[in-house]
Design a protein around this motif. Structure first.
Motif, PDB file in Angstrom:
ATOM      1  N   GLN A 190       1.322  -0.895  -0.275  1.00 37.65           N
ATOM      2  CA  GLN A 190       0.262   0.265   0.056  1.00 37.65           C
ATOM      3  C   GLN A 190       0.838   1.307   0.175  1.00 37.65           C
ATOM      4  OE1 GLN A 190      -2.353  -0.478   3.565  1.00 37.65           O
ATOM      5  NE2 GLN A 190      -4.063  -1.866   2.464  1.00 37.65           N
ATOM      6  N   GLU A 194       5.882   5.561  -6.836  1.00 40.03           N
ATOM      7  CA  GLU A 194       6.009   5.088  -8.439  1.00 40.03           C
ATOM      8  C   GLU A 194       7.468   4.064  -8.904  1.00 40.03           C
ATOM      9  OE1 GLU A 194       5.677   8.037  -7.309  1.00 40.03           O
ATOM     10  OE2 GLU A 194       3.167   9.542  -7.493  1.00 40.03           O
ATOM     11  N   VAL A 197       6.105   1.011  -9.142  1.00 37.67           N
ATOM     12  CA  VAL A 197       5.742   0.736 -10.262  1.00 37.67           C
ATOM     13  C   VAL A 197       6.033   0.550 -11.341  1.00 37.67           C
ATOM     14  CG1 VAL A 197       3.167   1.092 -11.711  1.00 37.67           C
ATOM     15  CG2 VAL A 197       3.499   1.530  -8.906  1.00 37.67           C
ATOM     16  N   THR A 253       1.080   6.835  -8.071  1.00 34.99           N
ATOM     17  CA  THR A 253       0.706   5.730  -6.907  1.00 34.99           C
ATOM     18  C   THR A 253      -1.062   6.485  -6.939  1.00 34.99           C
ATOM     19  OG1 THR A 253       2.452   6.140  -6.072  1.00 34.99           O
ATOM     20  CG2 THR A 253       2.777   4.236  -6.815  1.00 34.99           C
ATOM     21  N   GLU A 255      -3.857   9.335  -5.599  1.00 29.94           N
ATOM     22  CA  GLU A 255      -4.900   9.889  -7.173  1.00 29.94           C
ATOM     23  C   GLU A 255      -4.849  11.344  -8.152  1.00 29.94           C
ATOM     24  OE1 GLU A 255      -9.207  11.766  -5.919  1.00 29.94           O
ATOM     25  OE2 GLU A 255      -8.031  11.568  -4.114  1.00 29.94           O
ATOM     26  N   CYS A 289      -2.818   6.919 -12.863  1.00 28.51           N
ATOM     27  CA  CYS A 289      -2.979   7.077 -12.145  1.00 28.51           C
ATOM     28  C   CYS A 289      -3.557   6.079 -10.630  1.00 28.51           C
ATOM     29  CB  CYS A 289      -3.526   8.101 -11.100  1.00 28.51           C
ATOM     30  SG  CYS A 289      -3.518   9.682 -12.389  1.00 28.51           S
ATOM     31  N   LYS A 290      -3.631   5.459  -9.438  1.00 29.62           N
ATOM     32  CA  LYS A 290      -4.317   4.624  -8.514  1.00 29.62           C
ATOM     33  C   LYS A 290      -5.067   5.084  -8.535  1.00 29.62           C
ATOM     34  CE  LYS A 290      -3.269   0.605  -6.803  1.00 29.62           C
ATOM     35  NZ  LYS A 290      -3.995   0.005  -6.814  1.00 29.62           N
ATOM     36  N   ASP A 291      -5.832   6.480  -8.794  1.00 32.05           N
ATOM     37  CA  ASP A 291      -7.024   6.148  -8.444  1.00 32.05           C
ATOM     38  C   ASP A 291      -7.925   7.716  -9.391  1.00 32.05           C
ATOM     39  OD1 ASP A 291      -9.850   6.362  -8.767  1.00 32.05           O
ATOM     40  OD2 ASP A 291     -10.078   6.502  -6.194  1.00 32.05           O
ATOM     41  N   SER A 312      -7.117   5.299 -14.815  1.00 36.23           N
ATOM     42  CA  SER A 312      -6.492   4.300 -13.218  1.00 36.23           C
ATOM     43  C   SER A 312      -6.304   3.630 -13.640  1.00 36.23           C
ATOM     44  CB  SER A 312      -7.808   4.292 -11.955  1.00 36.23           C
ATOM     45  OG  SER A 312      -8.868   3.974 -12.855  1.00 36.23           O
ATOM     46  N   THR A 315      -4.134  -2.719  -8.949  1.00 35.76           N
ATOM     47  CA  THR A 315      -2.980  -3.670  -9.183  1.00 35.76           C
ATOM     48  C   THR A 315      -2.904  -5.115  -8.145  1.00 35.76           C
ATOM     49  OG1 THR A 315      -1.739  -3.095  -7.774  1.00 35.76           O
ATOM     50  CG2 THR A 315      -1.080  -2.806  -9.908  1.00 35.76           C
ATOM     51  N   GLU A 317      -2.369  -5.909  -4.632  1.00 33.86           N
ATOM     52  CA  GLU A 317      -1.577  -5.201  -3.328  1.00 33.86           C
ATOM     53  C   GLU A 317      -1.339  -6.316  -1.886  1.00 33.86           C
ATOM     54  OE1 GLU A 317      -3.902  -2.072  -2.505  1.00 33.86           O
ATOM     55  OE2 GLU A 317      -3.412  -0.610  -3.382  1.00 33.86           O
TER      56      GLU A 317
END
Length: 340
Positions: A190, A194, A197, A253, A255, A289-291, A312, A315, A317
């Motif tokens: 969590q 970046e 990723v 990673t 919003e 982006c993650k969100d 978005s 992945t 987690e």
């Protein structure tokens, strides 16, 4: 004989003949495949007609399978399950088509059975049929794309392409992007940043390119650009062979934030000036982006003149508790050193 083999005219002629042979072989395979599918369509149609006219149910399929196998004991493909699949093949497409649809006729029977087993809508089936032909997917890849709902993600990333690119280019660029991207081959905590990723995407570049789609050529990570004697580094740089342009991908990673667009706009200007050659189309930016909030994205892109999309990504987690129990790279190296 050896002198002839080395002559330029002979080499050119030989290469042309080889290409013609290969092209003929491909056409022959496609022709045989389509004839086979036409046969399966006819068998399915015949079974349905007998069931409707005589009131026979599955018994006619059982009987036909037994008779065909007795008549042709050395030929596979006419088992009970195969005949039921042919019946399904006909019932699925016949309300819309009188014969085997053209794109479907280019697929192997195994691919068609996969589509029939997983999809209930003809339009969605045709989407995956065309995607298979365009990308040359194997059956496992086709299954993966269906399971990940490609048809629900293709072309849905918010962007400003229609406003800043000409019509043919904007439509193709929009269809190139997805939302969300599914990076289920990544395992991240969590608190991943970046670079985490980026590291895993590059380490799994084949899966990454498959998810991006056809046409992406990977040029590098942390790609250096020098502007006004200052160094900048692009997270990931690609060249898209169909769009004829560079594609810059920035990874976030968290919003989406509006300021990401300004940074991407700067990068695209630099790439257009420093990397693009004559004939290249304007470079495209993709912010992953993650969100994100679609309204934030729309406002951020509204008056920007560089083509940018925002998607978005999903992945796998790993919880912090599990992450803490995993060995570090140093620990793994130590274990290996003890065994050597």
């Amino acid at each position: 004989m050896s002198k002839i083999n080395l002559h330029a005219d002979y080499r050119l002629a030989l290469d042309e003949i080889k290409q013609r042979i290969q092209a003929t072989q491909i056409r022959a395979v496609l022709a045989v495949n389509r004839e086979l599918l036409v046969l399966y369509w006819h068998i399915g149609q015949t079974i349905v007609s007998l069931q409707q006219a005589q009131g026979w149910g599955g018994a006619v399929v059982e009987q036909m399978a037994a008779d065909l196998q007795n008549e042709h004991p050395g030929i596979q493909g006419f088992s009970r399950s195969s005949l039921f699949a042919m019946r399904q093949f006909y019932l699925f497409f016949s309300p819309r088509f009188e014969i085997v649809p053209q794109p479907v006729g280019q697929l192997p029977w195994g691919h068609i059975r996969t589509i029939l087993g997983k999809i209930k809508d003809v339009d969605i089936a045709l989407f995956y049929t065309s995607a298979c032909i365009e990308n040359g997917w194997s059956r496992p890849i086709l299954e993966l794309q269906i399971e990940q709902g490609l048809h629900l993600r293709q072309g849905l990333a918010p962007s400003n392409f229609q406003l800043v690119l000409p019509a043919p280019q904007s439509e193709l660029a929009q269809q190139t992007l997805k939302d969300p991207y599914v990076f289920d081959f990544l395992t991240l905590s969590q608190k991943a940043v970046e670079r985490d990723v980026e590291n895993q995407l590059v380490a799994n570049i084949t899966r990454f390119l498959l998810e991006l789609g056809k046409g992406f050529a990977f040029l590098g990570r942390q790609y250096p650009l020098e502007v006004n004697s200052r160094s900048y580094f692009l997270d990931l740089l690609f060249y898209h062979t169909r769009l004829k342009c560079y594609v810059v991908i920035e990874l976030k990673t968290g919003e989406f934030k509006p300021e990401y667009v300004g940074k991407m706009n700067f990068y695209l200007s630099a790439v257009d000036d420093l990397l693009s050659a004559e004939g290249d189309q304007p470079s495209i930016g993709l912010i992953l982006c993650k969100d994100k909030d679609r309204l934030d994205v729309e406002y951020a892109l509204r008056d920007v003149n560089k083509p940018i999309g925002v998607s978005s990504f999903i992945t796998k987690e790993i919880s912090l508790e599990v992450q803490a129990q995993l060995p570090t790279v140093a620990e793994i190296e130590q274990q290996l050193a003890r065994k050597l």
